[in-house]
Structure formats: structure tokens, C-alpha cells
Design a protein around this motif. Structure first.
Motif, PDB file in Angstrom:
ATOM      1  N   LEU A 280       1.600  -9.990   2.761  1.00  0.00           N
ATOM      2  CA  LEU A 280       3.104  -9.772   2.655  1.00  0.00           C
ATOM      3  C   LEU A 280       3.916 -10.644   3.432  1.00  0.00           C
ATOM      4  CD1 LEU A 280       5.073  -7.713   1.334  1.00  0.00           C
ATOM      5  CD2 LEU A 280       4.759  -6.446   3.624  1.00  0.00           C
ATOM      6  N   VAL A 281       3.793 -10.963   4.993  1.00  0.00           N
ATOM      7  CA  VAL A 281       4.737 -11.678   5.406  1.00  0.00           C
ATOM      8  C   VAL A 281       4.854 -13.128   4.872  1.00  0.00           C
ATOM      9  CG1 VAL A 281       5.034 -12.814   7.874  1.00  0.00           C
ATOM     10  CG2 VAL A 281       4.596 -10.362   7.473  1.00  0.00           C
ATOM     11  N   PRO A 282       3.690 -13.762   4.917  1.00  0.00           N
ATOM     12  CA  PRO A 282       3.776 -15.344   4.219  1.00  0.00           C
ATOM     13  C   PRO A 282       4.319 -15.483   3.161  1.00  0.00           C
ATOM     14  CG  PRO A 282       1.406 -14.766   4.439  1.00  0.00           C
ATOM     15  CD  PRO A 282       2.173 -13.755   5.347  1.00  0.00           C
ATOM     16  N   ALA A 283       4.053 -14.510   2.133  1.00  0.00           N
ATOM     17  CA  ALA A 283       4.848 -14.397   0.607  1.00  0.00           C
ATOM     18  C   ALA A 283       6.062 -14.235   0.849  1.00  0.00           C
ATOM     19  CB  ALA A 283       3.981 -13.220   0.119  1.00  0.00           C
ATOM     20  N   ALA A 284       6.400 -13.361   1.782  1.00  0.00           N
ATOM     21  CA  ALA A 284       8.008 -13.201   1.967  1.00  0.00           C
ATOM     22  C   ALA A 284       8.740 -14.027   2.463  1.00  0.00           C
ATOM     23  CB  ALA A 284       8.186 -11.772   2.867  1.00  0.00           C
ATOM     24  N   LEU A 285       8.289 -14.958   3.397  1.00  0.00           N
ATOM     25  CA  LEU A 285       8.961 -16.110   3.876  1.00  0.00           C
ATOM     26  C   LEU A 285       8.907 -17.287   2.821  1.00  0.00           C
ATOM     27  CD1 LEU A 285       7.002 -16.438   7.349  1.00  0.00           C
ATOM     28  CD2 LEU A 285       9.482 -15.876   7.182  1.00  0.00           C
ATOM     29  N   ALA A 286       8.003 -17.326   1.990  1.00  0.00           N
ATOM     30  CA  ALA A 286       8.140 -18.284   0.899  1.00  0.00           C
ATOM     31  C   ALA A 286       8.917 -17.809  -0.002  1.00  0.00           C
ATOM     32  CB  ALA A 286       6.621 -18.355   0.378  1.00  0.00           C
ATOM     33  N   GLY A 456       6.702 -23.651   0.474  1.00  0.00           N
ATOM     34  CA  GLY A 456       5.117 -24.099   0.074  1.00  0.00           C
ATOM     35  C   GLY A 456       4.238 -24.035   1.177  1.00  0.00           C
ATOM     36  N   ALA A 457       4.467 -24.583   2.126  1.00  0.00           N
ATOM     37  CA  ALA A 457       3.623 -24.577   3.387  1.00  0.00           C
ATOM     38  C   ALA A 457       3.385 -23.240   3.865  1.00  0.00           C
ATOM     39  CB  ALA A 457       4.300 -25.564   4.476  1.00  0.00           C
ATOM     40  N   CYS A 458       4.334 -22.130   3.569  1.00  0.00           N
ATOM     41  CA  CYS A 458       4.356 -21.057   4.107  1.00  0.00           C
ATOM     42  C   CYS A 458       2.885 -20.275   3.211  1.00  0.00           C
ATOM     43  CB  CYS A 458       5.404 -20.341   3.938  1.00  0.00           C
ATOM     44  SG  CYS A 458       6.761 -20.814   5.170  1.00  0.00           S
ATOM     45  N   THR A 459       2.805 -20.768   2.133  1.00  0.00           N
ATOM     46  CA  THR A 459       1.852 -20.113   1.313  1.00  0.00           C
ATOM     47  C   THR A 459       0.380 -20.574   1.630  1.00  0.00           C
ATOM     48  OG1 THR A 459       1.810 -21.758  -0.498  1.00  0.00           O
ATOM     49  CG2 THR A 459       3.413 -20.248  -0.467  1.00  0.00           C
ATOM     50  N   LEU A 460       0.252 -21.671   2.715  1.00  0.00           N
ATOM     51  CA  LEU A 460      -1.147 -22.075   2.970  1.00  0.00           C
ATOM     52  C   LEU A 460      -2.057 -20.808   3.230  1.00  0.00           C
ATOM     53  CD1 LEU A 460      -0.379 -25.396   4.532  1.00  0.00           C
ATOM     54  CD2 LEU A 460      -1.322 -25.014   2.224  1.00  0.00           C
ATOM     55  N   PRO A 461      -1.746 -20.024   4.093  1.00  0.00           N
ATOM     56  CA  PRO A 461      -2.673 -18.900   4.730  1.00  0.00           C
ATOM     57  C   PRO A 461      -3.144 -18.046   3.497  1.00  0.00           C
ATOM     58  CG  PRO A 461      -0.704 -18.960   5.974  1.00  0.00           C
ATOM     59  CD  PRO A 461      -0.356 -19.867   5.041  1.00  0.00           C
ATOM     60  N   LEU A 462      -2.362 -18.005   2.321  1.00  0.00           N
ATOM     61  CA  LEU A 462      -2.763 -17.155   1.159  1.00  0.00           C
ATOM     62  C   LEU A 462      -4.036 -17.828   0.425  1.00  0.00           C
ATOM     63  CD1 LEU A 462       0.788 -16.325  -0.414  1.00  0.00           C
ATOM     64  CD2 LEU A 462      -0.806 -14.903   1.252  1.00  0.00           C
ATOM     65  N   LEU A 463      -4.111 -19.167   0.464  1.00  0.00           N
ATOM     66  CA  LEU A 463      -5.057 -19.941  -0.227  1.00  0.00           C
ATOM     67  C   LEU A 463      -6.572 -19.597   0.367  1.00  0.00           C
ATOM     68  CD1 LEU A 463      -3.714 -23.586  -0.371  1.00  0.00           C
ATOM     69  CD2 LEU A 463      -3.518 -21.530  -2.217  1.00  0.00           C
ATOM     70  N   ARG A 464      -6.803 -18.920   1.610  1.00  0.00           N
ATOM     71  CA  ARG A 464      -7.836 -18.556   2.161  1.00  0.00           C
ATOM     72  C   ARG A 464      -8.251 -17.218   2.021  1.00  0.00           C
ATOM     73  NH1 ARG A 464      -5.135 -21.515   6.662  1.00  0.00           N
ATOM     74  NH2 ARG A 464      -4.550 -19.417   7.571  1.00  0.00           N
ATOM     75  N   LYS A 465      -7.516 -16.676   1.040  1.00  0.00           N
ATOM     76  CA  LYS A 465      -7.762 -15.140   0.740  1.00  0.00           C
ATOM     77  C   LYS A 465      -8.630 -14.951  -0.429  1.00  0.00           C
ATOM     78  CE  LYS A 465      -4.955 -13.624   4.146  1.00  0.00           C
ATOM     79  NZ  LYS A 465      -5.617 -13.038   5.245  1.00  0.00           N
ATOM     80  N   GLY A 466      -8.986 -15.911  -0.805  1.00  0.00           N
ATOM     81  CA  GLY A 466      -9.998 -15.958  -2.246  1.00  0.00           C
ATOM     82  C   GLY A 466      -9.388 -16.149  -3.454  1.00  0.00           C
ATOM     83  N   GLY A 467      -9.728 -16.091  -4.576  1.00  0.00           N
ATOM     84  CA  GLY A 467      -9.395 -16.441  -5.675  1.00  0.00           C
ATOM     85  C   GLY A 467      -8.770 -15.534  -6.372  1.00  0.00           C
ATOM     86  N   ARG A 468      -8.610 -14.232  -5.936  1.00  0.00           N
ATOM     87  CA  ARG A 468      -8.109 -13.053  -7.043  1.00  0.00           C
ATOM     88  C   ARG A 468      -6.599 -13.211  -7.375  1.00  0.00           C
ATOM     89  NH1 ARG A 468     -10.117  -7.537  -4.682  1.00  0.00           N
ATOM     90  NH2 ARG A 468      -9.332  -8.564  -3.031  1.00  0.00           N
ATOM     91  N   GLY A 469      -6.132 -13.102  -8.421  1.00  0.00           N
ATOM     92  CA  GLY A 469      -4.524 -12.987  -8.554  1.00  0.00           C
ATOM     93  C   GLY A 469      -4.152 -11.497  -8.491  1.00  0.00           C
TER      94      GLY A 469
END
Length: 469
Positions: A280-286, A456-469
Motif C-alpha cells: 500500500l505505502v509504496p504504491a501510494a507514493l508512486a 517508478g523507483a518507488c515501485t521497486l519493492p513491489l517487484l519482489r512480491k511475486g508475479g500475481r496481478g
């Protein structure tokens, strides 16, 4: 992914009402569309309003911006009231207030009345808009929720452009000699129709009666947001006076006080578990960064087209259509890609948007119109932002518990609105401070490209969460 069910007063889990999901989505998105439309449609009518009512410069600024000020300041309040009374009830109440205020704006005979009714209109939007995300979160699940959020994203992009085009058409038509008034009155028949349809089709509310409201926190946050938004909205028009800087500094202090009050509150406005929801937080920042670039871009390019190139409101509005179309296409179709690419697409979208802004900076850097490259670059920028924005919303809300949906709606709605306000204030001021240099728009768009990459850099932590959309 959490269930979209909510809790009844007795604690039983209530299933989403699926009687007419398409109609439910159409009603709430139409309300969202009107709320966003009223920001840009009035900008186009501003010169005519000034001539007709003889408004001062500061009065005209309040007519344009009073809506945004009230809207941003009360979004969290609207979200919490939706949690207490139910999103259906608050959506219809906000829609009724917005519609009545639109009628009053269209009939206003003086500068003071129009300013007052614009504030009421913004308050109505603040009650209505947070309920849109709440209803989507509570009534749609899985792929259906992702599609609903895609449509929501397309509405956000399209309404701004439609407002500029429709405002130009209505003001130019001067229907029955009414001049600027139809830009407000157009909301009335639409709002009345939505009230009739919505009262019949929107799902019943299931409210957690044991919830309360942190009144001190609500007051502190509302004041903090207003102290931030008012100088950002009015600052450039008044030459960035000292009171504006003091106001923004006080806002920072009050936000710190809000955090302290929330820690001790029995019913916090933003529960800690909400901020701990995965992504939630990185997505909100992005998302904040994306809306800052989009708001700043639309504002500065509009100034460039109408002030620098002499375009009329209609032609300037039509220029933005490729960008809105790209945003809508990506928002509505990103689910067609394999699920393993959804999170990676978010970062790719920001990179594409940054390249689009960079290309526009080069195309317009010499002070020309940049056609036909401008339209192509607008399309690419819109595609990039849409490809990032809609998946981000899905990620941001996927881990939110149903009972926290109203609070998540308020937080995300305020993030969106503040992003647009900050974008207009910061990049608008940058652009205007560089005039009359011919590279003013080029330098401004270069800044937009840099911010898109940072978001876009704020979303980098989300890439480590797996591949589910």
C-alpha cells in the motif's frame, strides 16, 4: 487477495450484492467523472466568468480553486463518514449536495455567491468520491475488481480532457445567451438521473456500528491539509507571499501532531494495519508521483498552447485527446497480458511515461507546436501512465481488509487529489517563472520526466512480491 465481503452489525459476513454490477459501476464512475470534470471545465470558462461578473483576480482564483480546496480538505472526512454511515448513503448524499451546488453555481449572480457555492460543490464531491473506491473494493472481487479499477483509472484521465473540450464547446456556443453558466448547469440533469438510478441500484450498506471517529485527529488532519493546499493553489497568483510559506510550515507541524494523536486514538482515521497492508505505502507514493506529473503536465501544456501559441480552449482541449486515449487503452486492457508481467509492467509504464515527457520536452523545446510528434508522444505518455496506474491500484488495495475499505479509499483519494494540486503548483510555478524564455515548456517537461522516473523507483519493492496481478 482479501475477500470483498463486509461485516454486518451483528458481525456476520455479508456477500457482495451482485444484482447489477455493471450498472453499479456505471453509476459510481459517472459520479466520479462529474467531480473531476468540474476542475477543468471551469478553467476554460474563467475569462468569460471574469467579464460577466466583474471578478477580481483573487476572486476568480477562488472560484476556480475553492472547489479543489474544499474537495482535498474534506476527503478523509468523507471517507470516515462513509465507514460510519455506509458508502451508498454517503455517495447519494454527496451527489445530491454536488448537484444542488452545481445548480446554485449556474444561477449565481455575484462573485461572492459563486465562490460560496463552489466551496459547497467541493464538499459534496468530497463526500461522494471516496465512496467510489469503497464500493469497488466491497462489491467486486478478483478479475472483476481489477477491471473495475481499470475503468476507474480511465475515468480519472478522461474526465480532465473532456472537461477542457466540453468547457470550450459550451462557452463558445453561448446557449441562449447564458455564457459560462452551462458549465455548471450541465451537472444538474446528470446528477438527478444518477440519484434516481443510484437509489434503486446501489447495494445496501452493511455498517460496522462499533466503529467510532477520532474527532481530534479528523480536525487536525483537515486543518493540516487546508494549510497545505490553500497556499499551493493560491501561492503563484499572489506572488508566493510569506503567509503561504508559514502556512505550509504549520501544515508539517500539524501532520506531526496528527501522527501523535493517531497513536493514542481508539478509532484512528488511518489504522496502523492499513499502512501495513502489503504494497500500500509504496504504491501510494508512486501514485502520488504519477498524479503530480499528470496534473502538472496538463496545466503547463494548456498554458503553453493557449498563452504561447494562441490556441482557443477547444483546440487546446482536443490536443490532449491522444494522451487520455492512451491512458484509457492501457487502463482497460492491462489484464490481457500474462499475470507474471503485471508488476513488471508498472515500472515499465513509468519508464515509458518518462520517455514521453522527455520526447515532448525535445519536441517543444524550440517553442514550436511539435506536430505530428506531439500527438504520438502524448499517446505514449498516456499509455505509460495507464499501464502503471491501474495495476498499482490493484496492488495497493489487494491486501486491504474489507472493514478498512473506507479508510483506504480516503487515503488513496486524498493522495490523488494532493498529487494533482502539488503538480499544478510546482510545475506551474516552474513554467511561469521561466517565461518568456522559449524553452520554458521544454525545461518543465524535463522535470516531469525526472519525477516520473523517481515515482517508478518507488515501485521497486513491489517487484519482489511475486508475479500475481
Amino acid at each position: 487477495m482479501t475477500s470483498a465481503a463486509t461485516l454486518s452489525p451483528a458481525g456476520r459476513r455479508a456477500r457482495p450484492d451482485r444484482r447489477s454490477p455493471g450498472w453499479v459501476l456505471a453509476v459510481i464512475l459517472a459520479g466520479q467523472f462529474m467531480a473531476i470534470l468540474d476542475v477543468s471545465i471551469v478553467n476554460v470558462a474563467a475569462p468569460t466568468i471574469r467579464t460577466d461578473l466583474g471578478t477580481s483576480g483573487s476572486g476568480l482564483q477562488l472560484i476556480i480553486s475553492g472547489y479543489t480546496i474544499a474537495y482535498a480538505m474534506l476527503l478523509i472526512t468523507g471517507a470516515r463518514l462513509g465507514g460510519l454511515s455506509g458508502p451508498r448513503r454517503l455517495f447519494l448524499l454527496g451527489l445530491a449536495l454536488f448537484t444542488a451546488a452545481s445548480l446554485a453555481c449556474g444561477l449565481a449572480g455575484s462573485e461572492g455567491l459563486l465562490i460560496a457555492f463552489r466551496l459547497v460543490q467541493g464538499a459534496g464531491a468530497a463526500l461522494m468520491v471516496p465512496q467510489v473506491l469503497s464500493i469497488i473494493q466491497l462489491q467486486f472481487e478478483g478479475v472483476s475488481r481489477a477491471k473495475a479499477l481499470g475503468a476507474y483509472s480511465a475515468v480519472l484521465a478522461g474526465a480532465i480532457v473532456v472537461g477542457q473540450v466540453l468547457g470550450g464547446v459550451l462557452v463558445s456556443a453561448d446557449l441562449f445567451g447564458t455564457g459560462w453558466r452551462p458549465v455548471f448547469l450541465v451537472n444538474v440533469p446528470i446528477g438527478l438521473a444518477l440519484l434516481v438510478v443510484g437509489s434503486r441500484l446501489l447495494p445496501a450498506d452493511h455498517v460496522r456500528r462499533e466503529q467510532g471517529v477520532d474527532l481530534p485527529g479528523l480536525v487536525i488532519l483537515s486543518v493540516a491539509v487546508s494549510l497545505l493546499v490553500v497556499p499551493l493553489v493560491l501561492g503563484h497568483e499572489q506572488g508566493w507571499p510569506a503567509w503561504g510559506w508559514w502556512s505550509m510550515a504549520a501544515s508539517v507541524v500539524l501532520i506531526g501532531a496528527f501522527v501523535l494523536v493517531e497513536r493514542r486514538a481508539r478509532h484512528p482515521l488511518i489504522p496502523g494495519r492499513l499502512l501495513r497492508a502489503p504494497g500500500l505505502v509504496p504504491a501510494a507514493l508512486a501514485i502520488f508521483g504519477a498524479m503530480t506529473t499528470w496534473g502538472g503536465f496538463l496545466f503547463t501544456l494548456g498554458l503553453y498552447l493557449q498563452g504561447g501559441l494562441g490556441d482557443g480552449p477547444l483546440r487546446a482541449g482536443l490536443t490532449f485527446v491522444p494522451g487520455a486515449a492512451g491512458f484509457a487503452i492501457a487502463s482497460l486492457n492491462w489484464r490481457r497480458l500474462p499475470a507474471r508481467l503485471h508488476r513488471k509492467m508498472i515500472l515499465a509504464g513509468y519508464v515509458l511515461a518518462a520517455l514521453g515527457y522527455l520526447g515532448i520536452s525535445i519536441a517543444l523545446g524550440s517553442g514550436g507546436r511539435g506536430e505530428p510528434m506531439l500527438e504520438i508522444l502524448l499517446l505514449l505518455t498516456g499509455l505509460g501512465l495507464g499501464a502503471a496506474y491501474s495495476p498499482l491500484f490493484t496492488v495497493a488495495l489487494a491486501g486491504v481488509a474489507p472493514e478498512d475499505a473506507p479508510d483506504a479509499s480516503g487515503l488513496m483519494s486524498m493522495t490523488l487529489q494532493l498529487g494533482q494540486v502539488v503538480g499544478v503548483a510546482t510545475f506551474g510555478s516552474l513554467f511561469l517563472s521561466l517565461l518568456p524564455s522559449s524553452d520554458a515548456i521544454g525545461v518543465t517537461d524535463l522535470g516531469l520526466a525526472a519525477l516520473a522516473l523517481a515515482a517508478g523507483a518507488c515501485t521497486l519493492p513491489l517487484l519482489r512480491k511475486g508475479g500475481r496481478g
